[in-house]
Motif scaffolding. Structure first.
Motif, PDB file in Angstrom:
ATOM      1  N   THR A 460       0.828  -1.210   0.000  1.00 38.17           N
ATOM      2  CA  THR A 460       0.000   0.000   0.000  1.00 38.17           C
ATOM      3  C   THR A 460       0.862   1.259   0.000  1.00 38.17           C
ATOM      4  N   ARG A 461       2.067   1.179   0.576  1.00 32.53           N
ATOM      5  CA  ARG A 461       2.963   2.335   0.489  1.00 32.53           C
ATOM      6  C   ARG A 461       3.478   2.513  -0.935  1.00 32.53           C
ATOM      7  N   LYS A 462       3.790   1.409  -1.583  1.00 34.41           N
ATOM      8  CA  LYS A 462       4.309   1.484  -2.953  1.00 34.41           C
ATOM      9  C   LYS A 462       3.339   2.213  -3.867  1.00 34.41           C
ATOM     10  N   TYR A 463       2.044   1.924  -3.703  1.00 33.55           N
ATOM     11  CA  TYR A 463       1.036   2.541  -4.570  1.00 33.55           C
ATOM     12  C   TYR A 463       0.363   3.747  -3.904  1.00 33.55           C
ATOM     13  N   GLN A 464       0.891   4.147  -2.734  1.00 28.92           N
ATOM     14  CA  GLN A 464       0.412   5.341  -2.022  1.00 28.92           C
ATOM     15  C   GLN A 464      -1.102   5.273  -1.764  1.00 28.92           C
ATOM     16  N   VAL A 465      -1.536   4.110  -1.348  1.00 25.25           N
ATOM     17  CA  VAL A 465      -2.947   3.909  -1.022  1.00 25.25           C
ATOM     18  C   VAL A 465      -3.200   4.210   0.449  1.00 25.25           C
ATOM     19  N   VAL A 466      -2.308   3.743   1.302  1.00 27.05           N
ATOM     20  CA  VAL A 466      -2.405   4.008   2.733  1.00 27.05           C
ATOM     21  C   VAL A 466      -1.008   3.821   3.328  1.00 27.05           C
ATOM     22  N   PHE A 467      -0.692   4.590   4.363  1.00 22.24           N
ATOM     23  CA  PHE A 467       0.608   4.516   5.008  1.00 22.24           C
ATOM     24  C   PHE A 467       0.425   3.903   6.396  1.00 22.24           C
ATOM     25  N   CYS A 468       1.009   2.729   6.552  1.00 21.60           N
ATOM     26  CA  CYS A 468       0.796   1.943   7.772  1.00 21.60           C
ATOM     27  C   CYS A 468       1.982   1.988   8.734  1.00 21.60           C
ATOM     28  N   TYR A 469       3.153   2.434   8.274  1.00 18.82           N
ATOM     29  CA  TYR A 469       4.361   2.250   9.072  1.00 18.82           C
ATOM     30  C   TYR A 469       4.360   3.063  10.355  1.00 18.82           C
ATOM     31  N   THR A 470       3.703   4.218  10.363  1.00 22.42           N
ATOM     32  CA  THR A 470       3.622   4.990  11.599  1.00 22.42           C
ATOM     33  C   THR A 470       2.913   4.196  12.694  1.00 22.42           C
ATOM     34  N   ILE A 471       1.827   3.552  12.308  1.00 22.08           N
ATOM     35  CA  ILE A 471       1.077   2.751  13.278  1.00 22.08           C
ATOM     36  C   ILE A 471       1.866   1.514  13.685  1.00 22.08           C
ATOM     37  N   ILE A 472       2.525   0.885  12.714  1.00 18.73           N
ATOM     38  CA  ILE A 472       3.317  -0.314  13.021  1.00 18.73           C
ATOM     39  C   ILE A 472       4.439   0.025  13.989  1.00 18.73           C
ATOM     40  N   GLU A 473       5.131   1.123  13.733  1.00 20.84           N
ATOM     41  CA  GLU A 473       6.217   1.530  14.627  1.00 20.84           C
ATOM     42  C   GLU A 473       5.699   1.867  16.017  1.00 20.84           C
ATOM     43  N   ARG A 474       4.539   2.528  16.086  1.00 17.47           N
ATOM     44  CA  ARG A 474       3.959   2.829  17.388  1.00 17.47           C
ATOM     45  C   ARG A 474       3.585   1.555  18.127  1.00 17.47           C
ATOM     46  N   ASN A 475       3.020   0.594  17.395  1.00 18.70           N
ATOM     47  CA  ASN A 475       2.685  -0.687  18.019  1.00 18.70           C
ATOM     48  C   ASN A 475       3.927  -1.402  18.528  1.00 18.70           C
ATOM     49  N   ASN A 476       5.022  -1.294  17.780  1.00 14.20           N
ATOM     50  CA  ASN A 476       6.264  -1.943  18.198  1.00 14.20           C
ATOM     51  C   ASN A 476       6.870  -1.260  19.417  1.00 14.20           C
ATOM     52  N   ARG A 477       6.700   0.053  19.520  1.00 13.71           N
ATOM     53  CA  ARG A 477       7.257   0.785  20.661  1.00 13.71           C
ATOM     54  C   ARG A 477       6.436   0.572  21.914  1.00 13.71           C
ATOM     55  N   HIS A 478       5.138   0.556  21.744  1.00 13.98           N
ATOM     56  CA  HIS A 478       4.240   0.420  22.891  1.00 13.98           C
ATOM     57  C   HIS A 478       3.558  -0.941  22.806  1.00 13.98           C
ATOM     58  N   VAL A 479       3.977  -1.825  23.643  1.00 10.21           N
ATOM     59  CA  VAL A 479       3.399  -3.174  23.638  1.00 10.21           C
ATOM     60  C   VAL A 479       2.021  -3.087  24.258  1.00 10.21           C
ATOM     61  N   LEU A 480       1.018  -3.065  23.405  1.00  8.08           N
ATOM     62  CA  LEU A 480      -0.353  -2.934  23.885  1.00  8.08           C
ATOM     63  C   LEU A 480      -0.886  -4.292  24.330  1.00  8.08           C
ATOM     64  N   PRO A 481      -1.664  -4.329  25.417  1.00 10.84           N
ATOM     65  CA  PRO A 481      -2.239  -5.611  25.849  1.00 10.84           C
ATOM     66  C   PRO A 481      -3.264  -6.109  24.847  1.00 10.84           C
ATOM     67  N   VAL A 482      -3.187  -7.386  24.548  1.00 11.15           N
ATOM     68  CA  VAL A 482      -4.173  -8.016  23.677  1.00 11.15           C
ATOM     69  C   VAL A 482      -5.008  -8.930  24.558  1.00 11.15           C
ATOM     70  N   VAL A 483      -6.148  -8.407  25.010  1.00 12.11           N
ATOM     71  CA  VAL A 483      -6.954  -9.119  25.990  1.00 12.11           C
ATOM     72  C   VAL A 483      -7.639 -10.310  25.342  1.00 12.11           C
ATOM     73  N   ARG A 484      -7.546 -11.476  25.961  1.00 10.89           N
ATOM     74  CA  ARG A 484      -8.174 -12.675  25.411  1.00 10.89           C
ATOM     75  C   ARG A 484      -9.231 -13.215  26.353  1.00 10.89           C
ATOM     76  N   SER A 485      -9.616 -12.412  27.314  1.00 17.77           N
ATOM     77  CA  SER A 485     -10.679 -12.810  28.234  1.00 17.77           C
ATOM     78  C   SER A 485     -11.563 -11.607  28.493  1.00 17.77           C
ATOM     79  N   SER A 486     -12.860 -11.784  28.419  1.00 16.49           N
ATOM     80  CA  SER A 486     -13.763 -10.665  28.637  1.00 16.49           C
ATOM     81  C   SER A 486     -13.680 -10.158  30.072  1.00 16.49           C
ATOM     82  N   ALA A 487     -13.110 -10.965  30.962  1.00 13.67           N
ATOM     83  CA  ALA A 487     -12.957 -10.544  32.352  1.00 13.67           C
ATOM     84  C   ALA A 487     -11.758  -9.615  32.515  1.00 13.67           C
ATOM     85  N   GLY A 488     -10.917  -9.510  31.489  1.00 17.61           N
ATOM     86  CA  GLY A 488      -9.797  -8.586  31.519  1.00 17.61           C
ATOM     87  C   GLY A 488      -8.465  -9.228  31.826  1.00 17.61           C
TER      88      GLY A 488
END
Length: 589
Positions: A460-488
């Motif tokens: 998508t970057r090659k064809y300038q459709v959408v730029f994802c790397y800012t979000i990917i880098e932010r995700n890599n810097r900030h390890v966000l919790p991926v909750v797998r239980s509705s109880a938290g």
């Protein structure tokens, strides 16, 4: 009169089947003309004396007909005795054979008790007598044919793995004969397919992709140079005549390869008459296979090959492929379906769109339109809920797998969309509003498989459709919790595959049956795009000699027949389950 004629033909066929059934076991060493029990010839000896209660089978049936069921119930009780002896089984079976014409459907429960007798692993005499009984029963009472077939096939894979493999080898020709039975008696086809495919799925999940690849690599490394090419496919050989030297190194994969070749040959023969596709027969077979797919294949996690039976069938006509896509779509977008099945359907949808060469761009675009429309409505429902949305797989699993299906499809099919008219192709991709999807609060790029995310970002970057790397880098810097239980609780911070991603149409590894799949299959060829990906040192580079951009990064999950991953609760629904009216993109068959 037509029913009577069909019944006569069925009886004639099953009578012949009983003979061939006996001959098959005779050839396999399970049936011997002369056998001795305690030094006596089996056939010429009188029944072995056993302790028993009640009258003979004939007398018991007569009393039951007159309303006296005492001995009848006693008979069933004795047959169900777990400590029943070989001599007792032989004695009973001989009596049943003598009155087989009386064992009508009225005695269904009694016959089912006989079919549950523990004959496998017994003495040769018991096996022989039991085979003779089955042959007589299905010849005289065709109503029990399906039950007999299911019982016999259920013993193809006993609990012992070694015995299982031996039986699969021995009964390969019998699987072929089982399928032939369905051409004479179509009413039992769905049941027979269900039993056979169920057994094949057990083999499939027991031979993981990694194990098969490792066995092949070890064989190549240990191969004598003078035998070079021994395990290579004959590239000039027709798919209808697979090479006899294309032997799989992994023993389970070898058995499965043979059975897949038999099953796909059956599919082709049923659907074609004199080389031409027979529409009605093809539709009927599709319905039967789709029923088996829903019941067994879709709920099975990490099967590698059995699902290609439907892939192969759908290649016969575009309307079949579109019907299959429509079926998967309805499962995915239906809030009434368990979340785990919706996610499995999304995996099949994306993988089928990406890998099936016979699906045209117009159909791919129609599917993407449906998926993106549903995804945007889902985002709308979260934005309007008034609460902060966050990355929670247990609540939003279908949403994430739908996003991954879109990303995966675009990775494989974007070039076909842009060919011919680059301007219109780019306009279409931009109309999908992918930027909103990747930037929404649910953060799908965090949850999807990293290899899919990175390749999608590169294209998508090659064809300038959408730029994802800012979000990917932010995700890599900030390890966000991926909750797998509705109880938290039970947050996952290091799992690179929190969705338990499963691409059911990943490269087909079986050699002989794979020759039928190869011309229909879209391999990974986007080397120019792969060069855009940074390597582990941070520099951009290419991976050579890879047939899949995933490059083995998908974690090898344990396959479970009839059970999808247990990492999420199938009873959970999103707080605002998003459904949509059934939108069909099918064309008339």
């Amino acid at each position: 009169s037509s029913e009577n004629g069909a019944h006569t033909r069925a009886c004639s066929f099953t009578a012949q089947s009983g003979i061939s059934f006996q001959n098959t076991f005779q050839k396999q060493g399970l049936f011997q003309r002369s056998m001795e029990v305690d030094g006596r010839d089996f056939f010429s000896s009188p029944p072995v004396k056993t302790v028993r209660f009640g009258g003979s089978v004939v007398e018991t049936l007569a009393k039951h007909k007159q309303g006296d069921s005492g001995d009848y119930e006693l008979l069933k009780h004795q047959l169900a005795d777990p400590d029943i002896k070989d001599a007792q089984i032989i004695n009973w079976l001989q009596e049943f054979r003598s009155c087989v014409t009386q064992l009508t459907k009225d005695h269904e429960q009694l016959i089912y008790t006989v079919l549950r007798l523990p004959w496998v692993g017994r003495s040769q005499a018991v096996v022989e007598e039991y085979m003779a009984f089955l042959g007589n029963l299905v010849s005289a009472q065709t109503v029990y044919l399906c039950a007999c077939l299911k019982m016999v096939v259920s013993h193809f894979t006993p609990s012992s793995a070694l015995v299982s493999l031996q039986l699969i080898t021995r009964y390969e020709c019998y699987v072929h004969n089982l399928l032939r039975v369905t051409t004479y008696i179509p009413s039992i086809r769905r049941d027979v397919l269900e039993v056979i495919i169920g057994m094949m799925l057990k083999l499939d999940v027991s031979a993981s992709r990694a194990d098969i690849e490792e066995a092949e690599e070890n064989t190549v490394q240990n191969q004598d140079p003078t035998e070079e090419g021994l395990f290579d496919m004959d590239e000039d050989m027709s798919a209808d005549h697979p090479s006899t030297t294309a032997v799989m190194a992994h023993p389970v994969a070898e058995r499965l390869d043979t059975l897949m070749a038999v099953l796909m040959a059956y599919v082709k023969d049923v659907c074609h008459v004199n080389g031409s596709l027979h529409v009605e027969r093809t539709k009927d077979l599709y319905k039967d296979l789709l029923s088996v797919f829903d019941k067994l294949i879709l709920p099975t996690h990490a099967s590698c090959h059995v699902q290609y039976t439907l892939f192969y069938l759908c290649s016969f006509r575009l309307a079949l492929a579109e019907a299959f896509l429509d079926h998967l779509w309805k499962i995915l977008q239906s809030p009434s379906q368990p979340a785990v099945l919706r996610q499995a359907a999304a995996g099949y949808l994306g993988s089928f769109l990406a890998r099936a060469k016979f699906i045209p761009v117009l159909t791919v675009r129609a599917c993407l339109d449906l998926l993106l429309s549903w995804i945007h409505r889902y985002i709308d429902s979260q934005d309007s809920s008034g609460t902060q949305a966050y990355c929670d797989i247990s609540l939003h699993g279908p949403f994430y797998t739908a996003c991954q299906a879109v990303f995966y499809t675009l990775i494989f099919r974007h070039r076909a969309m842009l060919e011919g008219n680059m301007k219109k192709g780019l306009e279409y991709l931009q109309s999908l509003n992918l930027e909103r999807v990747v930037m929404c609060q649910l953060n799908p790029l965090k949850v999807c498989l990293p290899s899919v995310t990175n390749m999608f970002a590169a294209i998508t970057r090659k064809y300038q459709v959408v730029f994802c790397y800012t979000i990917i880098e932010r995700n890599n810097r900030h390890v966000l919790p991926v909750v797998r239980s509705s109880a938290g609780g039970d947050s996952v911070t290091t799992n690179t595959n929190p969705l338990d991603s499963f691409f059911p149409f990943d490269p087909y590894l079986l050699r002989r049956s794979g020759q039928l799949i190869e011309p229909l299959y879209q391999v990974w060829e986007e080397l120019a795009d792969t060069e855009l990906l940074p390597d582990k040192t941070g520099r951009q580079g290419s991976r050579e000699d890879e047939d899949d951009f995933l490059c083995g990064e998908t974690p090898q999950a344990e396959g479970i027949v009839g059970m999808t991953p247990n990492s999420y609760d199938s009873n959970l629904r999103s707080p605002s389950s998003v459904g949509s009216p059934p939108i069909s993109f099918q064309r008339p068959f």
